[in-house]
Design an enzyme around this catalytic site. Structure first.
Site, PDB file in Angstrom:
ATOM      1  CB  ALA A 140      -2.135   7.104  -3.475  1.00 53.15           C
ATOM      2  CB  SER A 164      -0.942  -0.032   1.203  1.00 44.61           C
ATOM      3  OG  SER A 164      -1.941   0.945   1.059  1.00 44.61           O
ATOM      4  CG  ASN A 165      -0.273   4.599  -1.413  1.00 45.30           C
ATOM      5  OD1 ASN A 165      -0.916   5.446  -0.804  1.00 45.30           O
ATOM      6  ND2 ASN A 165      -0.799   3.900  -2.415  1.00 45.30           N
ATOM      7  CG  HIS A 166       3.427   6.830   3.485  1.00 51.40           C
ATOM      8  ND1 HIS A 166       3.376   6.187   4.694  1.00 51.40           N
ATOM      9  CD2 HIS A 166       4.685   6.661   3.020  1.00 51.40           C
ATOM     10  CE1 HIS A 166       4.551   5.666   4.961  1.00 51.40           C
ATOM     11  NE2 HIS A 166       5.361   5.928   3.956  1.00 51.40           N
ATOM     12  CB  SER A 167      -2.765   8.012  -0.043  1.00 52.77           C
ATOM     13  OG  SER A 167      -3.932   8.771  -0.118  1.00 52.77           O
TER      14      SER A 167
END
Ligand code: CTP
Length: 397
Positions: free
Chosen positions: A276, A209-212
Site C-alpha cells: 500500500a 502512512s496507512n493500515h496495511s
C-alpha cells in the site's frame, strides 16, 4: 514431515551455535535422524557432549580419529543425507563454500553432499552487509544453496541490525518447506514482491502512512518461495517476520520502495505489487518538529511516483501482478488499473466484503485478467496467496 529424514547439521564457529542445540532437539523431535558435523572452532561455542547427547550420535569434527586412525567418511555422510543444514553458517565458512575450500570435515562434506544444502547465516551486521559476504551469498544461491535469511535484532557484538541467525523454529519451518512434496514449479525464477505500508515523513517525529499489515504480500512471498522461486520481498512497515528462505529489503518511503523495485526489476522474472504505497508525500519534510499553534495546519502534498506503472512500462516478457482496493465500482476500477499499469492480472479487494481487506487473516478477492474475472470465496490469506501463485505459474514466464 521430517519423519525418517536424514539431516546433517553443520555447526560453525559463531555465538549463534548455542541455538543449534535447540534446533537439533526440534529436528529430532520432528522425527529426523540427525548427525552433527562441527568445525574445530564451533567446539569453543557449544560442546560436542551437548550436541552428541541431543543428536543421539557422536559428533564429527576431524577427518579421522587420531587414537585409532578410524576415518570419518565425508563421502558416505554426504550420500546418507537427505539434507545438509549448516546453522549457524559463519561468514568464513560461507566464503570457503563459495570458493570450494575444503580444509575441514564440514567443508569436505559440503563438497561431497549430493542432497540439497541449506544454510542459516549468522554474523555481525557489518560483516553481513559487507560486499564480500553478499557476493559469497549470491554465489552460493547460484550454486543452489538455500539461504535461510538472518533476522534483524540484538547481536552478540552489542550492536543491533541484520545478521542474527534465524530462530530454530523458523529454521525447522524452512526445512519442512524444503521437504514439502510440492513440486518446485517456479525453480529458477526470481520475483519481487512489495508489501506493507510506506511511511512519508512530515517532520522528525510524524509521518503519513496507512493500515496495511503486509500479511497478504508476505503470504505471497512465502508461497512463491515454497514453489522454488527466489523471492525478494521489498517491505514497507509491518510487524511480520520474514518468511523462511525469502530475502527481505526494508524500505520506508514510497521513493525508497520505487528505487528498490526499479533497481531489481530488470534482473527479475516479474513482480507482485502488493504494497500500500502512499500516493502523496509532503512537499517538504520539516527539519525540526513542527510546533502546534492555534491556527489550522495545512500540509502541501505532492504525488509520488507510481511504482507499478513504471514497472509496467518496462515489463517486457516479465510477469506483473497488481492489487486494487476499492470501495465502489470495484470491477470497473480494477479493469482500468489493469490496463493503465500493464498488469497481467490484478487482485481486486472490495472493502465492502465481510472478511476482506486490511489486518485480518482472511480475504475475498477477484482475480481479473484481460479476458476473465474469477471471484474466489472467503479464504485465508495463505490460500489466496496459493491461488495467486497458481495463476503466476499458469502464465508460464
Ligand atoms: N502502486 C504502486 N505505486 C504507487 C501506487 C500504487 O506500485 N505509488 C500499486 C499498488 O501496489 C497496487 C496498485 O498499484 O498494486 C494499485 O494501487 P492503488 O493505490 O489502488 O491504485 P491507484 O492507481 O493509486 O488508484 P486510486 O488511488 O485512485 O485507487
Amino acid at each position: 514431515m521430517l519423519k525418517g529424514k536424514h539431516i546433517i547439521l553443520g555447526i560453525t564457529g559463531s555465538i549463534a551455535a548455542y541455538k543449534s542445540a535447540v534446533l537439533c532437539r526440534l529436528l529430532v523431535s520432528a522425527g529426523a535422524e540427525v548427525r552433527v558435523v562441527m568445525t574445530p572452532l564451533a567446539k569453543q561455542f557449544i560442546t560436542p557432549l551437548t550436541m552428541a547427547t541431543l543428536s543421539q550420535h557422536p559428533i564429527l569434527v576431524d577427518f579421522f580419529n587420531p587414537e585409532n586412525g578410524e576415518w570419518n567418511s565425508h563421502v558416505k555422510l554426504g550420500e546418507w543425507a537427505d539434507l545438509y543444514l549448516i546453522a549457524p553458517a559463519s561468514a568464513n565458512t560461507m566464503a570457503k563454500m563459495a570458493t570450494g575450500v575444503a580444509d575441514n570435515l564440514l567443508l569436505t562434506t559440503y563438497l561431497s553432499a549430493r542432497c540439497p544444502v541449506a544454510i542459516a547465516p549468522a554474523m555481525d551486521l557489518d560483516m553481513y552487509a559487507h560486499i564480500a559476504t553478499q557476493r559469497n551469498m549470491e554465489q552460493l544461491r547460484e550454486d543452489g544453496v538455500h539461504i535461510i535469511e538472518p533476522g534483524t535484532g540484538f547481536l552478540a557484538s552489542g550492536l543491533s541490525g541484520k545478521g542474527r541467525m534465524a530462530e530454530p523454529e523458523q529454521i525447522v519451518e524452512a526445512v519442512k518447506a524444503l521437504f514439502s512434496v510440492k513440486k518446485k514449479s517456479l525453480e529458477g525464477k526470481h520475483y519481487l514482491v512489495t508489501a506493507g505500508a510506506t511511511i512519508e515523513p512530515i517532520d522528525p517525529v510524524r509521518f503519513i502512512s496507512n493500515h496495511s499489515s503486509g500479511k497478504m504480500g508476505y503470504a505471497i512471498a512465502e508461497a512463491l518461495s515454497q514453489r522454488g522461486a527466489r523471492v525478494t520481498l521489498i517491505s514497507g512497515r509491518t510487524a511480520l517476520a520474514c518468511p523462511a528462505g525469502v530475502e527481505r529489503v526494508d524500505v520506508l518511503s514510497a521513493r525508497d520502495m520505487y528505487e528498490a523495485c526499479v533497481e531489481r526489476f530488470e534482473e527479475s522474472d516479474g513482480a507482485v505489487m502488493c504494497a500500500a504505497v502512499a500516493d502523496y508525500t509532503p512537499v517538504e519534510v520539516a527539519e525540526q518538529k513542527i510546533k502546534k499553534s492555534d491556527d489550522n495546519l495545512s500540509l502541501a502534498l505532492r504525488r509520488t511516483d507510481d511504482i507499478a506503472a513504471t514497472l509496467g512500462q518496462r515489463k517486457g516478457h516479465r510477469v506483473l501482478v497488481g492489487f486494487a482496493m476499492e470501495t465502489e465500482a470495484e470491477e470497473a476500477n480494477a479493469q482500468h488499473k489493469l490496463e493503465r499499469k500493464n498488469f497481467d492480472f490484478i487482485v481486486l479487494n472490495s472493502l465492502r466484503e465481510q472478511g476482506a481487506g486490511f489486518r485480518g487473516d482472511t480475504n475475498v478477492v477477484t482475480l481479473i485478467d484481460p479476458t476473465s474475472a474469477e471471484k474466489l470465496p472467503l479464504m485465508s490469506k495463505s490460500d489466496v496467496a496459493e491461488r495467486i501463485a497458481d495463476k503466476i505459474e499458469s502464465l508460464n514466464r
